[in-house]
Design an enzyme around this catalytic site. Structure first.
Site, PDB file in Angstrom:
ATOM      1  N   LYS A   9      40.619  46.215  24.934  1.00 31.97           N
ATOM      2  CA  LYS A   9      41.229  44.992  24.428  1.00 31.97           C
ATOM      3  C   LYS A   9      40.326  44.358  23.351  1.00 31.97           C
ATOM      4  O   LYS A   9      39.185  44.805  23.146  1.00 31.97           O
ATOM      5  CB  LYS A   9      41.503  44.049  25.603  1.00 31.97           C
ATOM      6  CG  LYS A   9      42.509  44.681  26.600  1.00 31.97           C
ATOM      7  CD  LYS A   9      43.092  43.683  27.571  1.00 31.97           C
ATOM      8  CE  LYS A   9      42.388  43.721  28.900  1.00 31.97           C
ATOM      9  NZ  LYS A   9      43.093  42.911  29.933  1.00 31.97           N
ATOM     10  N   TYR A  49      52.959  43.340  28.797  1.00 38.14           N
ATOM     11  CA  TYR A  49      52.601  42.403  29.869  1.00 38.14           C
ATOM     12  C   TYR A  49      53.825  41.689  30.456  1.00 38.14           C
ATOM     13  O   TYR A  49      53.687  40.619  31.039  1.00 38.14           O
ATOM     14  CB  TYR A  49      51.576  41.389  29.359  1.00 38.14           C
ATOM     15  CG  TYR A  49      50.166  41.939  29.300  1.00 38.14           C
ATOM     16  CD1 TYR A  49      49.550  42.455  30.442  1.00 38.14           C
ATOM     17  CD2 TYR A  49      49.430  41.913  28.114  1.00 38.14           C
ATOM     18  CE1 TYR A  49      48.248  42.944  30.401  1.00 38.14           C
ATOM     19  CE2 TYR A  49      48.114  42.404  28.067  1.00 38.14           C
ATOM     20  CZ  TYR A  49      47.540  42.916  29.220  1.00 38.14           C
ATOM     21  OH  TYR A  49      46.252  43.400  29.189  1.00 38.14           O
ATOM     22  N   PHE A  57      49.080  32.024  32.610  1.00 37.41           N
ATOM     23  CA  PHE A  57      48.131  32.573  31.634  1.00 37.41           C
ATOM     24  C   PHE A  57      48.790  33.454  30.579  1.00 37.41           C
ATOM     25  O   PHE A  57      48.130  33.922  29.650  1.00 37.41           O
ATOM     26  CB  PHE A  57      47.007  33.352  32.350  1.00 37.41           C
ATOM     27  CG  PHE A  57      47.485  34.523  33.192  1.00 37.41           C
ATOM     28  CD1 PHE A  57      47.806  35.744  32.611  1.00 37.41           C
ATOM     29  CD2 PHE A  57      47.594  34.403  34.568  1.00 37.41           C
ATOM     30  CE1 PHE A  57      48.229  36.820  33.372  1.00 37.41           C
ATOM     31  CE2 PHE A  57      48.022  35.480  35.354  1.00 37.41           C
ATOM     32  CZ  PHE A  57      48.340  36.691  34.747  1.00 37.41           C
ATOM     33  N   ARG A  85      41.316  53.552  37.016  1.00 38.44           N
ATOM     34  CA  ARG A  85      41.201  52.198  37.605  1.00 38.44           C
ATOM     35  C   ARG A  85      39.840  52.034  38.283  1.00 38.44           C
ATOM     36  O   ARG A  85      39.245  50.964  38.242  1.00 38.44           O
ATOM     37  CB  ARG A  85      42.330  51.956  38.619  1.00 38.44           C
ATOM     38  CG  ARG A  85      43.723  51.866  38.007  1.00 38.44           C
ATOM     39  CD  ARG A  85      44.037  50.534  37.377  1.00 38.44           C
ATOM     40  NE  ARG A  85      44.216  49.473  38.339  1.00 38.44           N
ATOM     41  CZ  ARG A  85      44.684  48.263  38.014  1.00 38.44           C
ATOM     42  NH1 ARG A  85      45.039  47.988  36.760  1.00 38.44           N
ATOM     43  NH2 ARG A  85      44.796  47.316  38.919  1.00 38.44           N
ATOM     44  N   ARG A 102      34.043  46.835  34.016  1.00 35.32           N
ATOM     45  CA  ARG A 102      34.083  45.366  34.121  1.00 35.32           C
ATOM     46  C   ARG A 102      32.858  44.835  34.864  1.00 35.32           C
ATOM     47  O   ARG A 102      32.357  43.746  34.563  1.00 35.32           O
ATOM     48  CB  ARG A 102      35.383  44.937  34.809  1.00 35.32           C
ATOM     49  CG  ARG A 102      36.605  45.099  33.902  1.00 35.32           C
ATOM     50  CD  ARG A 102      37.890  44.964  34.682  1.00 35.32           C
ATOM     51  NE  ARG A 102      39.070  44.963  33.820  1.00 35.32           N
ATOM     52  CZ  ARG A 102      40.308  45.059  34.276  1.00 35.32           C
ATOM     53  NH1 ARG A 102      40.542  45.174  35.577  1.00 35.32           N
ATOM     54  NH2 ARG A 102      41.334  45.057  33.431  1.00 35.32           N
ATOM     55  N   ASN A 112      38.323  40.758  30.076  1.00 33.53           N
ATOM     56  CA  ASN A 112      37.844  41.851  30.937  1.00 33.53           C
ATOM     57  C   ASN A 112      37.877  43.200  30.239  1.00 33.53           C
ATOM     58  O   ASN A 112      37.807  44.244  30.863  1.00 33.53           O
ATOM     59  CB  ASN A 112      38.576  41.858  32.283  1.00 33.53           C
ATOM     60  CG  ASN A 112      40.071  42.074  32.129  1.00 33.53           C
ATOM     61  OD1 ASN A 112      40.553  42.452  31.062  1.00 33.53           O
ATOM     62  ND2 ASN A 112      40.805  41.854  33.194  1.00 33.53           N
ATOM     63  N   HIS A 115      42.267  47.660  29.751  1.00 30.09           N
ATOM     64  CA  HIS A 115      43.472  47.780  30.576  1.00 30.09           C
ATOM     65  C   HIS A 115      43.608  49.219  31.061  1.00 30.09           C
ATOM     66  O   HIS A 115      43.301  50.148  30.327  1.00 30.09           O
ATOM     67  CB  HIS A 115      44.711  47.417  29.745  1.00 30.09           C
ATOM     68  CG  HIS A 115      45.979  47.829  30.416  1.00 30.09           C
ATOM     69  ND1 HIS A 115      46.595  47.045  31.364  1.00 30.09           N
ATOM     70  CD2 HIS A 115      46.711  48.976  30.336  1.00 30.09           C
ATOM     71  CE1 HIS A 115      47.671  47.676  31.820  1.00 30.09           C
ATOM     72  NE2 HIS A 115      47.758  48.847  31.214  1.00 30.09           N
ATOM     73  N   GLU A 126      54.094  52.466  29.893  1.00 24.08           N
ATOM     74  CA  GLU A 126      53.095  52.054  28.895  1.00 24.08           C
ATOM     75  C   GLU A 126      52.808  53.161  27.881  1.00 24.08           C
ATOM     76  O   GLU A 126      52.626  52.893  26.684  1.00 24.08           O
ATOM     77  CB  GLU A 126      51.809  51.622  29.612  1.00 24.08           C
ATOM     78  CG  GLU A 126      52.006  50.314  30.381  1.00 24.08           C
ATOM     79  CD  GLU A 126      50.899  49.988  31.367  1.00 24.08           C
ATOM     80  OE1 GLU A 126      51.021  48.965  32.068  1.00 24.08           O
ATOM     81  OE2 GLU A 126      49.910  50.743  31.446  1.00 24.08           O
TER      82      GLU A 126
HETATM   83  P1  DAT Z   1      44.496  44.291  35.597  1.00 22.36           P
HETATM   84  O1  DAT Z   1      44.198  44.242  34.132  1.00 22.36           O
HETATM   85  O2  DAT Z   1      43.251  44.449  36.428  1.00 22.36           O
HETATM   86  O3  DAT Z   1      45.569  45.293  35.959  1.00 22.36           O
HETATM   87  P2  DAT Z   1      46.552  42.248  36.033  1.00 22.36           P
HETATM   88  O4  DAT Z   1      47.562  43.307  35.739  1.00 22.36           O
HETATM   89  O5  DAT Z   1      46.694  41.485  37.302  1.00 22.36           O
HETATM   90  O6  DAT Z   1      45.057  42.849  36.006  1.00 22.36           O
HETATM   91  O7  DAT Z   1      46.538  41.189  34.848  1.00 22.36           O
HETATM   92  C1  DAT Z   1      46.666  41.616  33.510  1.00 22.36           C
HETATM   93  C2  DAT Z   1      45.696  40.856  32.667  1.00 22.36           C
HETATM   94  O8  DAT Z   1      46.039  39.475  32.645  1.00 22.36           O
HETATM   95  C3  DAT Z   1      44.248  40.910  33.177  1.00 22.36           C
HETATM   96  O9  DAT Z   1      43.568  42.045  32.733  1.00 22.36           O
HETATM   97  C4  DAT Z   1      43.687  39.640  32.620  1.00 22.36           C
HETATM   98  C5  DAT Z   1      44.856  38.674  32.623  1.00 22.36           C
HETATM   99  N1  DAT Z   1      44.850  37.852  33.829  1.00 22.36           N
HETATM  100  C6  DAT Z   1      45.230  38.212  35.070  1.00 22.36           C
HETATM  101  N2  DAT Z   1      45.096  37.202  35.945  1.00 22.36           N
HETATM  102  C7  DAT Z   1      44.614  36.167  35.232  1.00 22.36           C
HETATM  103  C8  DAT Z   1      44.256  34.826  35.541  1.00 22.36           C
HETATM  104  N3  DAT Z   1      44.370  34.341  36.772  1.00 22.36           N
HETATM  105  N4  DAT Z   1      43.774  34.049  34.529  1.00 22.36           N
HETATM  106  C9  DAT Z   1      43.654  34.526  33.276  1.00 22.36           C
HETATM  107  N5  DAT Z   1      43.979  35.780  32.911  1.00 22.36           N
HETATM  108  C10 DAT Z   1      44.452  36.581  33.870  1.00 22.36           C
HETATM  109 MG    MG Z   2      47.611  45.357  35.486  1.00 23.63          MG
END
Ligand code: DAT
Ligand code: MG
Length: 149
Positions: A9, A49, A57, A85, A102, A112, A115, A126
């Site tokens: 990212k 997303y 968020f 992962r 991470r 973070n 992805h 995706e």
């Molecule tokens: P991951 O990237 O570990 O699969 P996710 O799919 O739950 O996590 O969320 C996608 C992205 O959205 C994540 O990489 C960062 C952002 N994100 C998730 N939860 C968040 C939160 N509580 N506050 C801010 N950004 C968040």
């Molecule tokens: Mg995810």
């Protein structure tokens, strides 16, 4: 063989971590079958997303991911989705174990760096979203020394 979608990212690119991150997937023994870089459009970011579209968020996440270049990758291997992962680590860098991407480089849930697809269906969705042109098919001769049988 599974193929997973992995994306560095904007924060990972801005922080100069592209080489470091790619190296971890290479060293693990995964095979690179897609690689490109772009500044994502709002359209593609929102599709990617979409599952989070109702979350508070979401607008910030879309702004962030469209703000500067990302590196799009497809990595292939046995159980590639869970293997990737595990290399990446949990969403919040502060909770992520050292040794994960991470865990080694991240301090924030939003920033973070990377992805990775979380299941077979999301990987398929995706990969077709980010690589509509398709992926590379090639023989990795080193592969014979990655898997025993
Ligand atoms: P991951 O990237 O570990 O699969 P996710 O799919 O739950 O996590 O969320 C996608 C992205 O959205 C994540 O990489 C960062 C952002 N994100 C998730 N939860 C968040 C939160 N509580 N506050 C801010 N950004 C968040
Ligand atoms: Mg995810």
């Amino acid at each position: 063989m599974e193929t997973t979608y992995v994306m560095i990212k904007p924060d990972g690119v801005q922080r100069g971590l592209v080489g470091e991150i790619i190296q971890r997937f290479e060293r693990k023994g995964l095979k690179l079958v897609g690689l490109k870089s772009m500044v994502p459009s709002e359209e593609i970011a929102k599709k990617h997303y979409e599952v989070h579209s109702e979350r508070s968020f979401f607008p910030g996440l879309i702004r962030f991911v469209t703000s500067s270049p990302v590196v799009c990758m497809a990595w292939q291997g046995r159980d590639a989705i869970s293997v990737a992962r595990n290399l990446i680590g949990p969403t919040n860098g502060r909770d992520a174990a050292p040794g994960t991407i991470r865990g080694d480089f991240g301090m924030d849930i939003g920033y973070n760096m990377i992805h990775g697809s979380d299941a077979a269906e999301t990987a398929e969705f995706e990969l077709s979203l980010w690589f509509p042109e398709g992926l590379m098919t090639w023989e990795n001769t080193m592969g014979t020394w990655v898997y025993e049988g």
